[in-house]
Design a protein around this motif. Structure first.
Motif, short mmCIF file in Angstrom:
data_model
loop_
_atom_site.label_atom_id
_atom_site.label_comp_id
_atom_site.label_asym_id
_atom_site.label_seq_id
_atom_site.Cartn_x
_atom_site.Cartn_y
_atom_site.Cartn_z
N LYS A 33 1.22 17.98 15.57
CA LYS A 33 2.20 18.25 14.51
C LYS A 33 2.52 17.04 13.64
N ILE A 34 1.93 15.89 13.92
CA ILE A 34 2.27 14.67 13.17
C ILE A 34 2.00 14.85 11.68
N ASP A 35 0.81 15.32 11.33
CA ASP A 35 0.47 15.48 9.91
C ASP A 35 1.37 16.51 9.24
N ASP A 36 1.72 17.58 9.97
CA ASP A 36 2.60 18.60 9.40
C ASP A 36 3.97 18.01 9.04
N TRP A 37 4.54 17.22 9.96
CA TRP A 37 5.83 16.59 9.69
C TRP A 37 5.71 15.57 8.55
N LYS A 38 4.67 14.78 8.57
CA LYS A 38 4.47 13.78 7.51
C LYS A 38 4.42 14.46 6.14
N ASN A 39 3.61 15.50 6.02
CA ASN A 39 3.48 16.19 4.74
C ASN A 39 4.78 16.89 4.34
N HIS A 40 5.50 17.41 5.32
CA HIS A 40 6.78 18.08 5.03
C HIS A 40 7.77 17.10 4.40
N PHE A 41 7.92 15.92 4.98
CA PHE A 41 8.87 14.95 4.44
C PHE A 41 8.42 14.41 3.08
N LEU A 42 7.12 14.20 2.93
CA LEU A 42 6.61 13.69 1.66
C LEU A 42 6.79 14.72 0.55
N GLU A 43 6.69 15.99 0.87
CA GLU A 43 6.79 17.04 -0.14
C GLU A 43 8.23 17.34 -0.53
N HIS A 44 9.16 17.27 0.42
CA HIS A 44 10.50 17.78 0.17
C HIS A 44 11.59 16.70 0.10
N TYR A 45 11.28 15.45 0.50
CA TYR A 45 12.31 14.42 0.56
C TYR A 45 11.81 13.10 -0.03
N ASP A 46 12.76 12.17 -0.18
CA ASP A 46 12.42 10.85 -0.73
C ASP A 46 12.31 9.78 0.35
N TYR A 47 12.21 10.20 1.61
CA TYR A 47 12.08 9.22 2.69
C TYR A 47 10.76 8.46 2.58
N GLN A 48 10.78 7.24 3.10
CA GLN A 48 9.52 6.55 3.36
C GLN A 48 9.05 7.00 4.75
N VAL A 49 7.87 7.57 4.81
CA VAL A 49 7.37 8.16 6.06
C VAL A 49 6.39 7.20 6.73
N ILE A 50 6.66 6.88 7.98
CA ILE A 50 5.83 5.94 8.74
C ILE A 50 5.36 6.63 10.02
N VAL A 51 4.06 6.75 10.20
CA VAL A 51 3.51 7.30 11.44
C VAL A 51 3.30 6.14 12.40
N PHE A 52 4.04 6.15 13.49
CA PHE A 52 4.02 5.06 14.46
C PHE A 52 2.92 5.37 15.47
N ASP A 53 1.72 4.86 15.18
CA ASP A 53 0.57 5.20 16.01
C ASP A 53 0.15 4.01 16.87
N LYS A 54 -0.75 3.19 16.36
CA LYS A 54 -1.26 2.07 17.14
C LYS A 54 -0.60 0.75 16.75
N GLN A 55 -0.16 0.67 15.52
CA GLN A 55 0.35 -0.60 15.02
C GLN A 55 1.76 -0.87 15.50
N LYS A 56 2.11 -2.15 15.55
CA LYS A 56 3.49 -2.52 15.81
C LYS A 56 4.23 -2.60 14.49
N ILE A 57 5.47 -2.14 14.49
CA ILE A 57 6.26 -2.15 13.27
C ILE A 57 7.42 -3.12 13.44
N GLU A 58 7.37 -4.20 12.70
CA GLU A 58 8.39 -5.24 12.84
C GLU A 58 9.65 -4.91 12.04
N ASN A 59 9.46 -4.53 10.79
CA ASN A 59 10.59 -4.25 9.90
C ASN A 59 10.50 -2.83 9.36
N ILE A 60 11.47 -2.02 9.75
CA ILE A 60 11.50 -0.64 9.28
C ILE A 60 12.46 -0.57 8.09
#
Length: 407
Positions: A54-81
């Motif tokens: 469901k990751i791609d479904d949620w990503k596309n949903h937020f990108l289509e309907h909202y102004d959030y910055q969407v970050i898929v937390f997969d393999k990379q480390k995220i220092e600053n969100i």
């Protein structure tokens, strides 16, 4: 974003709550309700935990309907969100991301919150310790009919009842002398439990309360059995297709009986081929094992879409009216919108009641305007008949149950 009236009612009913559970039946739009509640709560950061598929479904949903910055937390480390962001991670990886414990000022949304029903699993223990300010739980089947599996979700909603007290108040148990442990035989004080759930922000809604969905037609197809199935059922060992199957445990015997009733039954494969050849409509086929997938793809001479643990491609389903979509239960029984089709074939059955119930809703949902047809291919004299009987009781067909029936 325009919501349906029932979705607006749910949001209005929970407006004052910052911890909510939307237990809406499959097809009622939990994605839209949950994301709108997240937007209402308006925290700087948001965390969505979902199944891998469901990751791609949620990503596309937020990108289509909202102004959030969407970050898929997969393999990379995220220092600053960055603020005004949505972080998406799947259940299998979330507990391997210890940096999430540092996250503050955030709303956490669990898609298919029944995934944390086992409070002792790594994922559940990790999620229960996260410091979310707000919580949104989404599920069409939060318990699979087992109220004891609600406890971890109740904990996130803020009900501080201990597991021991919860079991004492709402679950009926008796001592199993054979296995030397208590077993669950029923439930009590259910109305009180439901009232408590409502008090802590849980909303239940069934499809039939909202929409008049098309009629459902179910057909059980009796497939001739094989001498190999009978031999293995008797001897617990057989050599077939160059492989030796040994049923030296209840789990192994159950597994091989399922396969002998399915992929090793040429009668079932031939019937399925004839069924596919008899229609030009889209078909959805549910299966369990990789060996089944290999046999089915080799047999089907039409555009194929696939959803399993290794691969997801719905191109043929979307583009071809005569496509066949092969779905492995664990990967695709939940969350997919497949109402372009109105026919599901069960080549083999799952053990899990929740996955079985959810699989049926892939086509029987909002947007479906045709009758829905379900075909259960059951090998004569096989384990499959009892499995379907148990699943229709909304129970899991467990190894322990199988062992008991074999005695």
């Amino acid at each position: 974003m325009k919501l349906f009236p029932h979705q607006e009612r749910v949001l209005n009913a929970t407006y004052e709550y910052n911890r909510v559970a939307y237990y809406l039946d499959m097809g009622l739009g939990k994605t839209f309700v949950g994301s709108e509640k997240m937007w209402e709560l308006n925290t700087p950061y948001n965390l969505v935990i979902c199944q891998k598929s469901k990751i791609d479904d949620w990503k596309n949903h937020f990108l289509e309907h909202y102004d959030y910055q969407v970050i898929v937390f997969d393999k990379q480390k995220i220092e600053n969100i960055p603020p005004e962001s949505v972080l998406i991670v799947n259940y299998d990886k979330v507990w391997r991301r210890p940096e999430l414990h540092k996250l503050r000022n955030f709303t956490m949304m669990l898609d298919e919150s029944s995934m944390i029903k086992n409070e002792s699993s790594n994922r559940s223990k990790f999620i229960l310790k996260l410091g979310a300010d707000n919580v949104i739980l989404l599920s069409g089947t939060p318990t699979g009919g087992k109220y004891e599996e609600l406890w971890s979700q109740l904990h996130l909603l803020g009900w501080g009842i201990s597991k021991k007290l919860f079991m004492k108040q709402f679950v009926i148990q008796e001592w199993d002398e054979r296995n030397q442990r208590f077993k669950i035989i029923g439930y009590k004080n259910v109305d009180r439990l439901k009232a408590k759930l409502a008090k802590y922000g849980a909303v239940f809604m069934k499809t039939e309360e909202v929409f008049d969905l098309p009629i459902v037609n179910e057909s059980i197809v009796k497939i001739p059995g094989t001498k190999e199935y009978k031999q293995f059922a008797r001897d617990h060992i057989i050599k077939i297709d160059g492989q030796e199957l040994i049923g030296d445990t209840a789990a192994a015997k159950k597994l091989y009986l399922q396969q002998l009733a399915g992929v090793y039954n040429e009668n079932k494969l031939q019937y399925l081929k004839d069924l596919i050849d008899s229609t030009n409509d889209r078909l959805i086929i549910f299966y369990n094992f990789k060996k089944e997938y290999e046999a089915l793809t080799n047999m089907i001479d039409r555009p194929i879409s696939t959803v399993n643990g290794d691969f997801k491609d719905l191109t043929a389903y979307e583009e071809c009216n005569d496509s066949v979509t092969l779905i492995q239960y664990q990967a695709g029984a939940m969350g997919l919108n497949l109402q372009k089709a109105n026919k599901i074939v069960y080549f083999s059955l799952t053990d899990k009641s929740e996955l079985f119930e959810q699989s049926k809703k892939r086509i029987h949902r909002i947007g479906q305007d045709r009758p829905c047809f379900y075909y259960y291919l059951l090998t004569a004299g096989s384990i499959e008949w009892r499995m379907l009987e148990v699943l229709k009781e909304r129970k899991d067909y467990t190894d322990a149950l199988f062992e008991k029936e074999e005695m």
